[in-house]
Design a protein around this motif. Structure first.
Motif, short mmCIF file in Angstrom:
data_model
loop_
_atom_site.label_atom_id
_atom_site.label_comp_id
_atom_site.label_asym_id
_atom_site.label_seq_id
_atom_site.Cartn_x
_atom_site.Cartn_y
_atom_site.Cartn_z
N VAL A 132 0.85 -1.18 0.00
CA VAL A 132 0.00 0.00 0.00
C VAL A 132 0.89 1.24 0.00
CG1 VAL A 132 -1.79 1.24 1.27
CG2 VAL A 132 -1.74 -1.27 1.32
N PRO A 133 0.73 2.12 -0.98
CA PRO A 133 1.53 3.35 -1.00
C PRO A 133 1.36 4.13 0.31
CG PRO A 133 0.27 3.13 -3.04
CD PRO A 133 -0.22 2.07 -2.10
N THR A 134 2.43 4.75 0.76
CA THR A 134 2.41 5.44 2.06
C THR A 134 1.39 6.57 2.11
OG1 THR A 134 4.27 6.84 1.40
CG2 THR A 134 4.78 4.84 2.65
N GLU A 135 1.04 7.14 0.96
CA GLU A 135 0.02 8.20 0.98
C GLU A 135 -1.38 7.62 1.16
OE1 GLU A 135 0.94 7.37 -3.40
OE2 GLU A 135 2.13 7.72 -1.61
N ASN A 136 -1.51 6.29 1.03
CA ASN A 136 -2.80 5.62 1.23
C ASN A 136 -2.88 4.88 2.55
OD1 ASN A 136 -3.42 6.50 -1.34
ND2 ASN A 136 -3.15 4.52 -2.31
N TRP A 137 -1.91 5.08 3.42
CA TRP A 137 -1.85 4.38 4.71
C TRP A 137 -1.69 5.44 5.79
CZ3 TRP A 137 -0.55 -1.18 5.05
CH2 TRP A 137 -0.47 -1.64 6.37
N GLY B 238 -4.52 10.22 12.22
CA GLY B 238 -5.09 11.32 11.46
C GLY B 238 -4.27 11.80 10.29
N ILE B 239 -3.09 11.21 10.06
CA ILE B 239 -2.28 11.62 8.91
C ILE B 239 -1.71 10.39 8.20
CG2 ILE B 239 -1.67 13.86 9.92
CD1 ILE B 239 1.13 12.72 10.48
N SER B 240 -1.34 10.59 6.95
CA SER B 240 -0.77 9.49 6.19
C SER B 240 0.68 9.24 6.62
CB SER B 240 -0.81 9.79 4.69
OG SER B 240 0.13 10.80 4.36
N VAL B 241 1.15 8.04 6.33
CA VAL B 241 2.55 7.71 6.61
C VAL B 241 3.45 8.63 5.79
CG1 VAL B 241 4.32 5.92 6.38
CG2 VAL B 241 2.05 5.33 7.24
N ALA B 242 3.07 8.94 4.56
CA ALA B 242 3.87 9.84 3.72
C ALA B 242 4.03 11.19 4.40
CB ALA B 242 3.23 9.99 2.35
N GLU B 243 2.94 11.73 4.92
CA GLU B 243 2.99 13.03 5.62
C GLU B 243 3.85 12.93 6.88
OE1 GLU B 243 2.45 17.03 6.45
OE2 GLU B 243 2.06 15.91 4.62
N ARG B 244 3.68 11.85 7.63
CA ARG B 244 4.48 11.65 8.83
C ARG B 244 5.97 11.60 8.48
NH1 ARG B 244 1.67 8.02 11.36
NH2 ARG B 244 0.90 9.50 12.87
N ASN B 245 6.30 10.90 7.39
CA ASN B 245 7.70 10.81 6.95
C ASN B 245 8.23 12.17 6.54
OD1 ASN B 245 7.67 8.06 7.43
ND2 ASN B 245 7.39 7.50 5.30
N ARG B 246 7.41 12.97 5.84
CA ARG B 246 7.85 14.32 5.44
C ARG B 246 8.13 15.19 6.67
NH1 ARG B 246 4.22 13.42 1.15
NH2 ARG B 246 2.44 14.27 2.29
N LYS B 247 7.24 15.11 7.66
CA LYS B 247 7.44 15.91 8.87
C LYS B 247 8.68 15.47 9.64
CE LYS B 247 2.65 17.26 9.62
NZ LYS B 247 1.50 17.20 10.51
N ALA B 248 8.94 14.17 9.66
CA ALA B 248 10.10 13.65 10.39
C ALA B 248 11.41 14.04 9.70
CB ALA B 248 10.02 12.14 10.52
#
Length: 67
Positions: free
Chosen positions: A46-51, A55-65
């Motif tokens: 599953v692409p990280t933007e779809n997981w 309240g946020i996607s894994v993609a967003e969490r990774n960008r913030k980190a």
């Protein structure tokens, strides 16, 4: 005829996926005495933007980190 669906984000190697398939099959054989020949294991990536979680996607969490 057991069916196991494993969902992961992309990044696992082919060897890791093979180990997941073998391990899930072995667990069903050991615990439930299932026939490995009729045990199906499917891995969905599953692409990280779809997981998401919290309240946020894994993609967003990774960008913030990372920034």
């Amino acid at each position: 005829m057991p069916y196991v669906n494993i969902r992961i984000t992309p990044g696992a190697t082919e060897a890791q996926k093979a180990e997941l398939i073998a391990g899930a099959t072995e667990l069903l054989v050991k615990v439930l005495n299932k026939n490995p020949a009729t045990t199906f294991v499917v891995i969905d990536e599953v692409p990280t933007e779809n997981w998401g979680s919290g309240g946020i996607s894994v993609a967003e969490r990774n960008r913030k980190a990372g920034g």
